[in-house]
Design a protein around this motif. Structure first.
Motif, mmCIF file in Angstrom:
data_model
loop_
_atom_site.group_PDB
_atom_site.id
_atom_site.type_symbol
_atom_site.label_atom_id
_atom_site.label_comp_id
_atom_site.label_asym_id
_atom_site.label_seq_id
_atom_site.Cartn_x
_atom_site.Cartn_y
_atom_site.Cartn_z
ATOM 1 N N ARG A 360 0.791 -1.112 -0.074
ATOM 2 C CA ARG A 360 -0.065 0.087 0.020
ATOM 3 C C ARG A 360 0.887 1.132 -0.041
ATOM 4 N N MET A 361 1.979 1.253 0.911
ATOM 5 C CA MET A 361 2.763 2.215 0.797
ATOM 6 C C MET A 361 3.370 2.532 -0.606
ATOM 7 N N ARG A 362 3.979 1.492 -1.041
ATOM 8 C CA ARG A 362 4.626 1.670 -2.728
ATOM 9 C C ARG A 362 3.557 2.024 -3.519
ATOM 10 N N ASP A 363 2.351 1.666 -3.396
ATOM 11 C CA ASP A 363 1.368 1.944 -4.272
ATOM 12 C C ASP A 363 1.109 3.547 -3.959
ATOM 13 N N ALA A 364 1.079 3.975 -3.058
ATOM 14 C CA ALA A 364 0.982 5.540 -3.010
ATOM 15 C C ALA A 364 2.279 6.479 -3.100
ATOM 16 N N GLY A 365 3.052 5.724 -3.731
ATOM 17 C CA GLY A 365 4.303 6.332 -4.126
ATOM 18 C C GLY A 365 5.629 6.412 -3.221
ATOM 19 N N ALA A 366 5.537 5.767 -2.080
ATOM 20 C CA ALA A 366 6.425 6.152 -1.020
ATOM 21 C C ALA A 366 7.795 5.128 -1.430
ATOM 22 N N SER A 367 9.039 5.408 -1.142
ATOM 23 C CA SER A 367 10.215 4.845 -1.369
ATOM 24 C C SER A 367 10.330 3.717 0.052
ATOM 25 N N VAL A 368 10.236 2.498 -0.158
ATOM 26 C CA VAL A 368 10.121 1.579 1.252
ATOM 27 C C VAL A 368 11.313 0.774 1.317
ATOM 28 N N SER A 369 11.772 0.386 2.255
ATOM 29 C CA SER A 369 12.712 -0.818 2.536
ATOM 30 C C SER A 369 12.206 -1.331 4.058
ATOM 31 N N PHE A 370 12.888 -2.355 4.283
ATOM 32 C CA PHE A 370 12.646 -2.996 5.353
ATOM 33 C C PHE A 370 13.848 -3.612 6.148
ATOM 34 N N THR A 371 14.016 -3.972 7.363
ATOM 35 C CA THR A 371 14.880 -4.483 8.152
ATOM 36 C C THR A 371 14.225 -5.410 9.036
ATOM 37 N N ASP A 372 15.005 -6.682 8.807
ATOM 38 C CA ASP A 372 14.417 -7.851 9.743
ATOM 39 C C ASP A 372 15.765 -8.901 9.998
ATOM 40 N N ASP A 373 15.877 -9.066 11.491
ATOM 41 C CA ASP A 373 17.054 -10.029 11.564
ATOM 42 C C ASP A 373 16.851 -11.224 11.150
ATOM 43 N N LEU A 374 15.653 -11.718 10.868
ATOM 44 C CA LEU A 374 15.379 -13.205 10.605
ATOM 45 C C LEU A 374 15.027 -13.352 9.147
ATOM 46 N N VAL A 375 14.404 -12.210 8.652
ATOM 47 C CA VAL A 375 13.789 -12.435 7.239
ATOM 48 C C VAL A 375 14.792 -11.887 6.180
ATOM 49 N N GLU A 376 15.270 -12.629 5.281
ATOM 50 C CA GLU A 376 16.335 -12.097 4.463
ATOM 51 C C GLU A 376 15.808 -11.222 3.362
ATOM 52 N N SER A 377 14.550 -11.887 2.734
ATOM 53 C CA SER A 377 14.069 -11.016 1.831
ATOM 54 C C SER A 377 12.588 -11.364 1.721
ATOM 55 N N ILE A 378 11.723 -10.519 0.924
ATOM 56 C CA ILE A 378 10.136 -10.976 1.057
ATOM 57 C C ILE A 378 9.731 -10.580 -0.429
#
Ligand SMILES: NC(=O)c1ccc[n+]([C@@H]2O[C@H](COP(=O)([O-])OP(=O)(O)OC[C@H]3O[C@@H](n4cnc5c(N)ncnc54)[C@H](O)[C@@H]3O)[C@@H](O)[C@H]2O)c1
Length: 434
Positions: A360-378
């Motif tokens: 939803r944030m990307r659809d709204a035009g935001a530049s989004v990243s994530f950080t998660d110590d257990l999840v490498e990629s989504i």
């Protein structure tokens, strides 16, 4: 049938010797720890997994498991005799008891997707031999054990409860939960006959605190749906109370913790960004789907499920408000999501609210990243994203979705705008909540 009747000694027919005590069909988040617990209880186990990728992952010892289960796995991998992994469906005939533990998700229309369960049951029924016990442990609708096991066995000329024993024993494992490990949690079992319950009980007593028999497979099926619907409804109410508390300028976590001091009649549930994982977002829909067929509605459950499903959208709407208060539009913002797993301590992102929030944030035009110590990629709409290094510096806003235990989150205090969907960062004065 009373529990006294269930425990009465029963005459056993002669059975042919089986190579394994138990086959576990489906070695996912639930089946693998169950197979390892049964082996630790001294059973000879054959683990049956249709996905060769998953078998390969298990063989490397690299599956997402509690540390105690991981060491059980490494130990089991050394002992091929008492713990065998296979992708061959024919192996179900080699086990005295077969536990079916395959996924039961929902589709885009919120209807049960029973394909995996139907296929797994068809396979074990086709190969069932007299004297075997077949136990469904996947969460499903009321009547499924009869539809998928009892009836197909009958069509093969095998009577459930006499030639082949059939039971439903819902899984209650909570992946990532070190406080309530499988061995300390009771199991519920409903069988087609007393002998079915007894045979299943003898197996499950090795990996549960005790077994609670119920009078039918249907009662056991509904028990599981009740447990998870109870959680969905209460989480939905906690979310609603969180909104009420914010309107009143109060901290919902303080209120829930205070209410939880009452030693009876209250159980704490905490608000959040929505519900994820393979249970709470899915299981109540198995019940609602089934009720619809009978033209029965359950308004409370419907409302709760609608509310929890709307929560990720509410998170994004709230971020828009918080950014706007700082003079920023979501469409121009750089946002970091902290934690994308559906809950702390696991790498599981199935149905995680974070995925919808990011989309939803990307659809709204935001530049989004994530950080998660257990999840490498989504995988999100538009492709795969990889976890980035945690830091406060480069972002207009940081949205906290999941806080894994044992991870240093001290840097969050430096975030310029912080939206805390976990409601746990009370010490950070400038954080906002939903
Ligand atoms: N994950 C949980 O927290 C949890 C807790 C309690 C109950 N449950 C229930 O347990 C069941 C399994 O859930 P899960 O989270 O382990 O799912 P999962 O997707 O992690 O694992 C299921 C595994 O079964 C395998 N599989 C599918 N069809 C198969 C077949 N025919 N033969 C062999 N393997 C097959 C899949 O490849 C997968 O590895 C579901 O019904 C779920 O509702 C899950």
């Amino acid at each position: 049938m009373t529990s006294t009747q269930l425990r009465m000694p029963v005459q056993r027919p002669a059975t042919k010797p089986f190579r394994y005590d138990v086959a576990v069909v489906g070695l996912g988040y639930v089946g693998l720890p169950t197979a390892l617990a049964l082996r630790a209880a001294g059973r000879r186990v054959v683990g049956m997994e249709i996905s060769t990728d998953r078998v390969a992952e298990i063989r490397t010892g690299d599956a997402d498991l509690l540390p105690s289960d991981r060491s059980r796995l490494l130990d089991a991998l050394e002992d091929d005799d008492a713990f065998r992994l296979t992708a061959d469906p024919a192996e179900s005939a080699t086990a005295r008891i077969v536990l079916v533990c395959v996924p039961t998700p929902i589709d885009h229309h919120l209807a049960p997707d029973l394909d995996a369960l139907r296929a797994a049951c068809r396979s074990v029924v086709e190969r069932a031999v007299p004297g075997q016990t077949l136990v469904l442990t996947s969460t499903t609708y009321v009547g499924c054990t009869r539809d998928f096991l009892v009836e197909p066995l009958r069509r093969r000329g095998l009577e459930a409860g006499k030639d082949v024993y059939v039971a439903f024993a819902p899984e209650r494992i909570d992946p990532g939960n070190e406080r309530h490990v499988q061995k300390q949690v009771p199991r519920v079992v409903g069988g087609v006959s007393a002998e079915c319950v007894q045979r299943t009980t003898e197996l499950l007593e090795g990996c549960a605190s005790y077994v609670h028999p119920v009078s039918s497979v249907e009662a056991a099926e509904l028990t599981k749906l009740y447990e998870n619907t109870f959680r969905a409804v209460n989480i939905s109410m906690a979310n609603e109370f969180a909104d009420i508390s914010r309107g009143l300028g109060l901290d919902i976590t303080e209120v829930i913790d205070a209410a939880a001091t009452k030693p009876y009649g209250f159980m704490p549930f905490y608000p959040g960004p929505g519900v994820g994982g393979h249970c709470i977002p899915c299981d109540p829909h198995y019940l609602l789907w089934q009720l619809r067929a009978d033209r029965v509605t359950s308004p409370l459950i419907e409302t709760a499920m609608t509310q929890v499903a709307a929560r990720p959208g509410r998170v994004v709407q709230r971020l828009v408000e918080v950014l706007a208060a700082g003079g920023k539009a979501l469409g121009n913002a750089k946002v970091l999501v902290v934690g994308v797993a559906y809950k702390p301590g696991v790498a599981d992102v199935r149905e995680s609210p974070a995925l919808e929030i990011i989309d939803r944030m990307r659809d709204a035009g935001a530049s989004v990243s994530f950080t998660d110590d257990l999840v490498e990629s989504i995988l999100v709409r538009g492709g795969r994203m990889r976890s980035v290094r945690a830091s406060a510096a480069e972002w207009d806003a940081v949205l906290v979705h999941t806080l894994h235990p044992g991870v240093d989150h001290g840097w969050l205090a430096e975030a310029p705008i912080l939206l805390d969907t976990t409601y746990r960062l009370q010490k950070i004065a400038h954080r906002s909540v939903l």
